[in-house]
Design a protein around this motif. Structure first.
Motif, short mmCIF file in Angstrom:
data_model
loop_
_atom_site.label_atom_id
_atom_site.label_comp_id
_atom_site.label_asym_id
_atom_site.label_seq_id
_atom_site.Cartn_x
_atom_site.Cartn_y
_atom_site.Cartn_z
N LYS A 1 0.83 -1.21 0.00
CA LYS A 1 0.00 0.00 0.00
C LYS A 1 0.86 1.25 0.00
N PHE A 2 0.26 2.29 -0.54
CA PHE A 2 0.96 3.57 -0.65
C PHE A 2 0.11 4.64 0.06
N VAL A 3 0.76 5.32 1.00
CA VAL A 3 0.04 6.29 1.83
C VAL A 3 0.49 7.71 1.46
N LEU A 4 -0.47 8.61 1.39
CA LEU A 4 -0.10 10.03 1.23
C LEU A 4 -0.34 10.74 2.55
N ARG A 5 0.70 11.37 3.05
CA ARG A 5 0.60 12.06 4.33
C ARG A 5 1.08 13.49 4.17
N VAL B 1 18.66 11.95 5.85
CA VAL B 1 19.40 10.80 6.38
C VAL B 1 19.94 11.07 7.79
N ASN B 2 20.24 12.33 8.09
CA ASN B 2 20.74 12.64 9.44
C ASN B 2 19.65 12.54 10.50
N ASN B 3 18.41 12.62 10.08
CA ASN B 3 17.32 12.48 11.05
C ASN B 3 17.06 11.02 11.41
N THR B 4 17.48 10.13 10.54
CA THR B 4 17.09 8.73 10.71
C THR B 4 17.55 8.12 12.03
N PRO B 5 18.83 8.28 12.43
CA PRO B 5 19.23 7.68 13.71
C PRO B 5 18.40 8.22 14.88
N ARG B 6 18.08 9.50 14.82
CA ARG B 6 17.25 10.09 15.89
C ARG B 6 15.86 9.46 15.88
N ILE C 1 11.30 17.66 21.07
CA ILE C 1 10.17 16.98 20.42
C ILE C 1 8.87 17.77 20.59
N ALA C 2 8.83 18.70 21.57
CA ALA C 2 7.67 19.59 21.67
C ALA C 2 8.17 20.99 21.97
N ARG C 3 7.63 21.96 21.23
CA ARG C 3 8.03 23.36 21.47
C ARG C 3 7.36 23.85 22.74
N SER C 4 7.71 25.07 23.14
CA SER C 4 7.17 25.56 24.42
C SER C 4 5.65 25.76 24.35
N ASP C 5 5.11 25.89 23.16
CA ASP C 5 3.63 25.98 23.07
C ASP C 5 2.99 24.60 23.00
N GLY C 6 3.81 23.56 23.14
CA GLY C 6 3.28 22.20 23.17
C GLY C 6 3.24 21.55 21.79
N SER C 7 3.49 22.33 20.74
CA SER C 7 3.37 21.74 19.40
C SER C 7 4.54 20.79 19.12
N PRO C 8 4.25 19.68 18.47
CA PRO C 8 5.29 18.67 18.23
C PRO C 8 6.23 19.10 17.11
N THR C 9 7.45 18.58 17.12
CA THR C 9 8.39 18.92 16.05
C THR C 9 8.44 17.79 15.02
N TYR C 10 9.09 18.10 13.92
CA TYR C 10 9.12 17.19 12.77
C TYR C 10 9.49 15.74 13.12
N ASN C 11 10.62 15.56 13.84
CA ASN C 11 11.06 14.19 14.09
C ASN C 11 10.05 13.38 14.91
N LEU C 12 9.35 14.06 15.78
CA LEU C 12 8.36 13.36 16.60
C LEU C 12 7.15 12.95 15.75
N THR C 13 6.65 13.89 14.97
CA THR C 13 5.43 13.58 14.20
C THR C 13 5.69 12.48 13.18
N VAL C 14 6.85 12.53 12.55
CA VAL C 14 7.18 11.51 11.55
C VAL C 14 7.22 10.13 12.20
N VAL C 15 7.86 10.08 13.34
CA VAL C 15 7.99 8.80 14.03
C VAL C 15 6.62 8.25 14.43
N VAL C 16 5.80 9.12 15.01
CA VAL C 16 4.48 8.66 15.47
C VAL C 16 3.66 8.18 14.27
N ASP C 17 3.73 8.94 13.18
CA ASP C 17 2.94 8.56 12.01
C ASP C 17 3.45 7.28 11.36
#
Ligand code: GLU
Length: 466
Positions: free
Chosen positions: A35-39, A203-208, A171-187
């Motif tokens: 399957k192919f997902v669009l996010r 590629v540098n984000n991958t180990p994180r 992973i969350a800014r001071s207003d509580g909003s999530p950052t890129y690496n967190l949202t990608v991982v959760v999704d």
């Protein structure tokens, strides 16, 4: 089941690089029966826009890249991200951090001065801070401090990074909003993504991301990081190189089948085959075939592929596109013109639909002026006699067919005892305005009798009044 995703940030058009990523994700899922997902990664509220979302959808529709799931929107999943951030804090894998911007700036400066890699020093890591009304706190992931993260990338091979190299990312800014690496991982986790195929700028984000996935007890997907696309000057492909939005290629008269074929060869090969039908692409695609080095965008090659498709796609499809383009440019075309003949005649001579339309405009409307060079060469006093005779001969013709027209031209060359060019070329410039066209008898047949006669008159007039 294999599952891939294309995860664009809607901050602009669907550009060539994005479209290629989407294609590779789509191909791999098709190839594997997955399957192919669009996010849509639209958490950056300032830079994301509805128009960009639409542009991405338009681009994918044009290329016929259909997705099985989605589009999912990250902005609709904030509750979920919040829950995961809370979970990570609860289980001791994330912590609140109160370091001010000033402190972080100073830290960075000191590290830079000491020739160290700037990184967060973990001051708040063990302080067990809790948010309160006075302090706006960010949340950081507790990256493991020891060990190595290793993954086998389908393109780059084994990639290893020491955990000591990775700091505790926010992973969350001071207003509580999530950052890129967190949202990608959760999704990627929630959507059961098995293969992450994306540009190697990530590629540098991958180990994180792997570390966070592990903290969440999730199975890590496999990764394939695609080398970037360069312009023909060897620099990273950008607006400087011309069109970067795939829809610009639609505007410029490229066929989606050709664009897709061009894109698949941009960083992937199967022997030395250049032309692939959709089914062939799917049949032959494999992550192993992805080139390890950057590929260069080459407009000449795209033109060549487009020309191949102009010739091989069903004539009806090309005619439809030509008509759409004519309509768009406000050219009216009545029932008189034989589209089949004209489009078939011209599609072998051009690289794009736009060029095709341009070349046949003279069939639908009077051209404004003669091509300078062509007129200088062919519309000279010497041409008056042949043109007058052509007018007379063609006016008498009842059977308006290329064969009969050819005979008229040929008779005149015999009467005047001149070569074909002395008659055919003035006629060509007279009726088309330029010195290039398919065989002149066919061209004249397509233009029709009234137009041909009136254009010969116009040319006679032009020569006489010069
Ligand atoms: N949203 C990211 C981008 O557009 C892609 C993220 C990913 O593929 O992991 O660059």
């Amino acid at each position: 089941m294999i599952k891939t995703r294309f995860a664009p940030s809607p901050t602009g058009y669907l550009h060539v690089g994005g479209a290629r990523t989407a294609l590779f994700c789509w191909l791999f899922s098709k190839k594997m029966g997955g399957k192919f997902v669009l996010r849509i990664e639209d958490t950056d509220l300032e830079r994301s826009s509805e128009d960009s979302v639409q542009a991405i959808l338009d681009g994918m529709r044009w290329l016929n890249l259909d997705f099985d799931e989605g589009p999912y929107f990250q902005t609709k999943r904030f509750d979920r991200y919040e829950a995961v951030i809370a979970q990570l804090i609860d289980q001791g894998d994330a912590y609140y951090c109160a370091c001010s911007k000033q402190r972080l700036d100073d830290l960075r400066e000191t590290q830079m001065a000491a020739k160290q890699k700037p990184r967060y020093d973990g001051l708040c890591r063990d302080l067990d801070l809790r948010p309160n009304s006075r302090l706006a706190l960010v949340v950081r992931f507790k990256n493991p401090q020891l060990g190595v993260v290793t993954f086998t990338d389908h393109v780059k091979g084994e990639v290893s990074v020491q955990n000591a190299e990775l700091d505790d990312l926010i992973i969350a800014r001071s207003d509580g909003s999530p950052t890129y690496n967190l949202t990608v991982v959760v999704d990627d986790m929630d959507m059961d993504i098995t293969h992450v195929i994306r540009g190697d700028d990530h590629v540098n984000n991958t180990p994180r991301q792997i570390n966070i996935l592990r903290a969440l007890g999730a199975t890590c997907p496999e990764y394939a990081h695609l080398p970037m696309i360069l312009g023909d000057d060897g620099k990273r492909l950008s607006k400087r190189h011309g069109a970067v939005s795939v829809m610009q290629y639609f505007e410029d008269g490229y066929l989606p089948e050709a664009m897709l074929n061009y894109l698949v060869r941009l960083g992937w090969s199967h022997g030395d085959q250049e032309i692939f039908s959709r089914d062939e692409m799917i049949d032959h695609f494999s992550l192993d075939g992805i080139n390890k080095s950057a590929s260069s965008f080459n407009t000449e090659k795209l033109n060549w592929i487009n020309q191949q498709y102009l010739m091989s796609q069903p004539l009806e499809q090309i005619i439809d596109l030509v008509k759409q383009r004519l309509q768009k440019t406000g050219v009216s075309f009545d029932g008189q013109v034989d589209f089949h003949s004209i489009v078939d005649l011209y599609r072998q001579r051009v690289s794009t639909i736009n060029q095709l339309v341009e070349s046949i405009l003279y069939c639908f409307q009077e051209f404004d002026s003669y091509d300078d060079k062509a007129a200088k060469k062919a519309l000279r006093p010497l041409a008056l006699e042949p043109l007058n005779r052509l007018y007379a001969g063609l006016e008498e013709l009842d059977d308006w067919s290329a064969g009969a027209i050819h005979e008229v031209i040929e008779n005149i060359t015999q009467e005047l005892d001149v070569g074909m060019g002395k008659v055919g070329q003035p006629l060509r410039v007279a009726v088309t305005g330029s010195s290039f066209s398919p065989p002149i008898d066919k061209t004249v047949e397509i233009i029709g009798k009234p137009q041909t006669l009136s254009r010969i008159s116009r040319a006679i007039n032009y020569i006489s009044t010069k």
